[in-house]
Enzyme design. Structure first.
Site, PDB file in Angstrom:
ATOM      1  N   SER A   1     -27.087   2.238  28.314  1.00 43.58           N
ATOM      2  CA  SER A   1     -27.075   3.739  28.472  1.00 43.58           C
ATOM      3  C   SER A   1     -25.768   4.473  28.479  1.00 43.58           C
ATOM      4  CB  SER A   1     -28.095   4.081  29.568  1.00 43.58           C
ATOM      5  OG  SER A   1     -27.634   3.564  30.728  1.00 43.58           O
TER       6      SER A   1
ATOM      7  N   HIS B   1     -24.650   9.415  34.792  1.00 46.49           N
ATOM      8  CA  HIS B   1     -24.292   9.159  33.313  1.00 46.49           C
ATOM      9  C   HIS B   1     -23.311  10.004  32.813  1.00 46.49           C
ATOM     10  CE1 HIS B   1     -27.260   6.113  33.673  1.00 46.49           C
ATOM     11  NE2 HIS B   1     -27.046   5.642  32.438  1.00 46.49           N
TER      12      HIS B   1
END
Length: 284
Positions: free
Chosen positions: A38, A263
């Site tokens: 990811s 993230h």
């Protein structure tokens, strides 16, 4: 706190895996293939594609391909991917290595975080932070047996990275290969921002050092395999989860810029692309 941990775990969790797919090396392949998890695919960063894999149109592979003027490009990175997913299907997504071929000339690989359990680690630390905000409850949990469990996980992941790089060479023997590290998630100075980011004060430097240890392992595996290493940590220092919204390249537990929790956002992916290009000797 539980909401933040749950969101993070959901963002990183892998889609259900299908039965082991049959391996095979095609005689042809895309000239540039991006493999990874990811941090490569960039879930939540517009515009999204790739179904469960949650790939962004401005993740570092897409930006790298554009900067290099590569038209024959395939991004098969997938949120939740582990090293095993290089060889097995991930939901409806074929094994990532199957995209490589003898005509492939560039491969970027960003993998390893899910093998050590990035999502579970941050989720656990977030839950424990409320029990001792000024202490280090997460570090105590992972070192309760007398040794650091996360250090062991990193050591156990090293041969898996080596195996991935070996198979990349076998399937794409004429390709330049770049192993991509992870960006600076926690503040590099070790000072957190509880409760905005629910990590206890003493666990911020612990998680920072754990990530640095992971990146050191990745850099060493790149050296042993004779491939390039893209350091995405150093150029993202000062843009971590605790920085103001405008200066933040890695989002926190509750993102204020489009991205998954903990993230990279679009600015973070752009910085990672610059690091990859630098590893290839190319300036943006």
């Amino acid at each position: 706190m539980l909401g933040a941990a749950t969101a993070l775990a959901a963002a990183v969790a892998a889609p259900a895996t299908a039965a082991q797919a049959q391996e095979g090396t095609p005689t042809t392949g895309q000239r540039y293939v991006a493999l990874g998890d990811s941090y490569t695919s960039a879930p939540g960063v517009p515009e999204q594609s790739g179904g469960d894999c949650a790939r962004s149109s401005v993740n570092y592979p897409a930006l790298t391909a554009k900067a290099l003027g590569i038209g024959s490009f395939k991004d098969v990175s997938c949120s939740g991917a582990k090293t095993d997913d290089m060889w097995r299907a991930q939901g409806d997504n074929p094994p990532q290595l199957n995209t490589l071929g003898r005509s492939t000339r560039l491969v970027t690989v960003g993998i390893g975080g899910n093998d050590i359990g990035f999502g579970d680690i941050i989720g656990t630390c977030a839950q424990l932070s409320a029990t001792d905000p000024a202490g280090d409850p997460c570090r105590k949990k992972f070192t309760a047996g007398g040794s650091d469990e996360l250090t062991k996980r990193i050591a156990d992941t090293a041969p898996k990275i080596a195996k991935v790089l070996k198979d990349v060479h076998a399937r794409a023997p004429y390709a330049r290969v770049v192993l991509v590290g992870y960006p600076a998630i926690m503040p590099d100075n070790g000072v957190g921002c509880f409760p905005a980011v629910p990590i206890a004060a003493g666990d911020v430097p612990y998680l920072r050092d754990t990530e640095k240890h992971l990146n050191t392992m990745l850099k060493e595996q790149a050296r042993k395999a004779g491939v390039r290493y893209a350091d995405t940590y150093a150029p993202t220092v000062g843009h971590d989860v605790c920085k103001p919204t405008a200066d933040r390249w890695i989002e926190g537990a509750q993102p204020e810029n489009p991205a998954a929790p903990f993230h990279p956002n679009a600015k973070g992916e752009s910085a990672m692309a610059t690091a990859v290009l630098g590893a290839l000797g190319h300036k943006r």
